[in-house]
Design an enzyme around this catalytic site. Sequence first.
Site, PDB file in Angstrom:
ATOM      1  NE  ARG A 165       0.622   2.790  -8.031  1.00 48.26           N
ATOM      2  CZ  ARG A 165       1.573   3.359  -7.176  1.00 48.26           C
ATOM      3  NH1 ARG A 165       2.667   3.078  -6.747  1.00 48.26           N
ATOM      4  NH2 ARG A 165       1.068   4.533  -6.546  1.00 48.26           N
ATOM      5  CE  LYS A 214      -0.712   6.441  -2.738  1.00 48.88           C
ATOM      6  NZ  LYS A 214       0.686   6.971  -2.180  1.00 48.88           N
ATOM      7  CE1 TYR A 220       5.450   1.947  -0.828  1.00 55.81           C
ATOM      8  CE2 TYR A 220       3.759   1.487  -2.441  1.00 55.81           C
ATOM      9  CZ  TYR A 220       5.067   1.299  -2.098  1.00 55.81           C
ATOM     10  OH  TYR A 220       6.249   0.946  -2.708  1.00 55.81           O
ATOM     11  CG  HIS A 269       2.986   7.475   2.374  1.00 56.94           C
ATOM     12  ND1 HIS A 269       4.424   7.261   2.560  1.00 56.94           N
ATOM     13  CD2 HIS A 269       2.466   6.600   1.321  1.00 56.94           C
ATOM     14  CE1 HIS A 269       4.795   6.578   1.419  1.00 56.94           C
ATOM     15  NE2 HIS A 269       3.433   6.578   0.857  1.00 56.94           N
ATOM     16  CD  GLU A 272       4.310   3.936   4.404  1.00 59.66           C
ATOM     17  OE1 GLU A 272       3.860   4.376   5.235  1.00 59.66           O
ATOM     18  OE2 GLU A 272       4.050   2.997   3.467  1.00 59.66           O
ATOM     19  CG  ASP A 288       3.302   9.657  -1.493  1.00 59.66           C
ATOM     20  OD1 ASP A 288       1.863   9.760  -1.758  1.00 59.66           O
ATOM     21  OD2 ASP A 288       4.023   8.798  -2.096  1.00 59.66           O
TER      22      ASP A 288
END
Length: 370
Positions: free
Chosen positions: A15, A75, A94, A96, A118, A270
Amino acid sequence: MIIGVPKEIKNHEYRVGMVPGSVRELTLRGHTVLVETQAGIGIGLTDQDYLDAGAEILDTAADIFNTAQMIVKVKEPLAIERAMLKQDQILFTYLHLAPDLPQTKDLISSGAVCIAYETVTDARGGLPLLAPMSEVAGRMSIQAGAMALEKSKGGCGMLLGGVPGVEPAKVVIIGGGMVGSNAAQMAVGMGADVVVLDRSIDALRRLNLQFGSSVKAVYSTADAIERHVLDADLVIGGVLIPGAAAPKLVTRDMISRMKPGSAIVDVAIDQGGCVETSKATTHEEPTYIVDNVVHYCVANMPGAVARTSTFALNNVTLPYIITLADKGYKEALLADNHLLNGLNMMHGKITCKEVAEAHKMAYVDPTNLL
């Protein structure tokens, strides 16, 4: 503003933070977008596509991090990327952080302004930047689970939907949110026997309206989880507490008593996973076996369908990228409480309560820093 889009370097992650259409929206507003060479090649986007959209192509990630005021990724940054972050630089991706102490410490040291996709919220209490990836992961979880049940993968050799004269597999989905409802849709479509557990009566009503008798919507208690997990052929973990580590709802003892050759897909990995025996895996080595139960715990599941995932993600992140670029992070965050909820870290201070609690660190109200 100068916006940087580095190439993703996580295992089998194809991605990209921005597609050419998104880049064009920013350049038309007078912003500069720097894209690392070959950043989108994994999903068929060439450097020329980005040049045509008005981007500048740079040779290395270091060039991007050194110059950009805002880094847009998919990510969480790996250690080599975290070392390149600078004081007051915006990181929008993201994160996490709750189950990831090393990343948390590195981002504190960087002094960067870290906004996590998120934990951005919306007026309905949803998580708009997590939703499209939850849809993808939920649908993928059934594909992954169906493969995990194959004998060659260590499973019991069961076809998810069965055939006439042979009963289908029982799929138990823990969590009836975005992941769970999309998993249920795929499992029902494949002909499985589907149970969804959730503690929200509203969620159970929604599932009942959506699927009728095709899905058994069950109120989640410790007893109900144990009873259905022990009877399951495939368990999908779709639990989410925004920003916080996932609760361990499936215990090691339950795993030891599950059917030999059954499978678990822990989509919550995650956030640390909702299964006690879960540990993050990669697309290269997606599964492992504990007590004859196949575990699929890939931490970037949507990366396997990178083209669909990238465009779906860009559809929801673009308005926030534009806002941050147009207004700067201080004005943008103060003007929008939902975007402010996405602020996890700023100038070495943790500004997300769930992350602070997970690591037993101090929490600072972000409005005091802004």
